[in-house]
Design an enzyme around this catalytic site. Sequence first.
Site, short mmCIF file in Angstrom:
data_model
loop_
_atom_site.label_atom_id
_atom_site.label_comp_id
_atom_site.label_asym_id
_atom_site.label_seq_id
_atom_site.Cartn_x
_atom_site.Cartn_y
_atom_site.Cartn_z
CE1 TYR A 203 9.15 4.79 3.27
CE2 TYR A 203 7.85 6.81 3.16
CZ TYR A 203 8.15 5.61 3.77
OH TYR A 203 7.44 5.21 4.87
CB ALA B 256 1.50 0.20 6.50
NE ARG C 21 1.71 12.73 -1.14
CZ ARG C 21 0.67 12.00 -0.74
NH1 ARG C 21 0.52 11.71 0.54
NH2 ARG C 21 -0.21 11.57 -1.58
CD GLU D 286 9.67 -8.11 5.89
OE1 GLU D 286 9.61 -9.28 6.37
OE2 GLU D 286 9.51 -7.08 6.58
CG ASN E 263 8.26 -2.26 0.46
OD1 ASN E 263 7.71 -2.42 1.55
ND2 ASN E 263 8.91 -1.15 0.15
N PRO F 17 0.79 -1.22 0.00
CG PRO F 17 -0.10 -1.07 2.14
CD PRO F 17 0.56 -2.03 1.20
CG ASN F 18 -0.25 4.46 1.20
OD1 ASN F 18 -1.17 4.97 0.56
ND2 ASN F 18 -0.39 4.07 2.44
CG HIS G 246 10.80 -2.90 4.71
ND1 HIS G 246 9.45 -2.71 4.63
CD2 HIS G 246 10.98 -4.12 5.28
CE1 HIS G 246 8.83 -3.76 5.15
NE2 HIS G 246 9.74 -4.63 5.54
NE ARG H 21 10.38 5.43 8.86
CZ ARG H 21 9.44 5.37 7.92
NH1 ARG H 21 9.48 4.41 7.01
NH2 ARG H 21 8.45 6.25 7.90
O1 CA2 Z 1 10.48 1.53 4.08
C1 CA2 Z 1 9.62 0.89 3.47
O2 CA2 Z 1 9.82 0.42 2.34
C2 CA2 Z 1 8.22 0.70 4.07
O3 CA2 Z 1 7.77 -0.60 3.73
C3 CA2 Z 1 7.34 1.77 3.46
C4 CA2 Z 1 5.93 1.80 4.06
C5 CA2 Z 1 5.99 1.86 5.57
O4 CA2 Z 1 4.67 1.76 6.10
C6 CA2 Z 1 6.83 0.73 6.15
O5 CA2 Z 1 6.87 0.87 7.56
C7 CA2 Z 1 8.24 0.81 5.59
C8 CA2 Z 1 5.19 3.06 3.57
C9 CA2 Z 1 5.06 3.14 2.11
C10 CA2 Z 1 4.49 4.49 1.79
O6 CA2 Z 1 5.07 4.91 0.61
C11 CA2 Z 1 5.14 6.24 0.39
C12 CA2 Z 1 6.05 6.64 -0.54
C13 CA2 Z 1 6.20 7.98 -0.81
C14 CA2 Z 1 5.41 8.90 -0.18
C15 CA2 Z 1 4.48 8.50 0.76
C16 CA2 Z 1 4.34 7.15 1.03
#
Ligand code: CA2
Length: 145
Positions: A22, A76, A17, A97, A73, A9-10, A99, A106
């Site tokens: 990221y 969340a 952003r 897995e 990946n 997701p996301n 990230h 974090r």
């Molecule tokens: O660090 C990672 O790859 C995560 O899997 C990213 C997830 C986060 O919930 C995990 O704890 C760690 C969040 C992905 C959201 O992706 C975005 C990318 C750009 C801007 C906003 C959100």
Amino acid sequence: MRIAVIHGPNLRLLGTREPEVYGTDTLDDVNRRLTEAAAGLGVEIETFQSNHEGEILDFIEKAAPRVRGFLINPGAFTHTSIALLDAFLGVSRPFVEVHLSNLARREAFRHHSYLSGAAVGVVYGFGVQSYLLGLQGLVARLGGR
Ligand code: CA2
């Protein structure tokens, strides 16, 4: 050898952003770099992204017969989804897995993963490179280059 890459997701927002967390690569950039790396390793990849847990579960079940393993990946869902863990246990395919960010640096709620214990390995903290390293590790584990 075929491998499925799953973005949770996301991750569609990647590169738009929070670049300090990221990075600036978009999801298309990540997929392009993975496709190039896969060619160098002599494997094929297919990529999938969804914001919906059930769609990811369905994808794992449907893709399993045609792939040797998964690179994921889970976003969340890493920290919340026993269903995702059960999906992987159910299909008996190795998965890695990955990230982008260093989860250990974090918030405490990102320190636990429901999936890590069942993964072949976990790579985090290297941005896009986490995916490339994870792919390399998975292919090596599957007996490829
Ligand atoms: O660090 C990672 O790859 C995560 O899997 C990213 C997830 C986060 O919930 C995990 O704890 C760690 C969040 C992905 C959201 O992706 C975005 C990318 C750009 C801007 C906003 C959100």
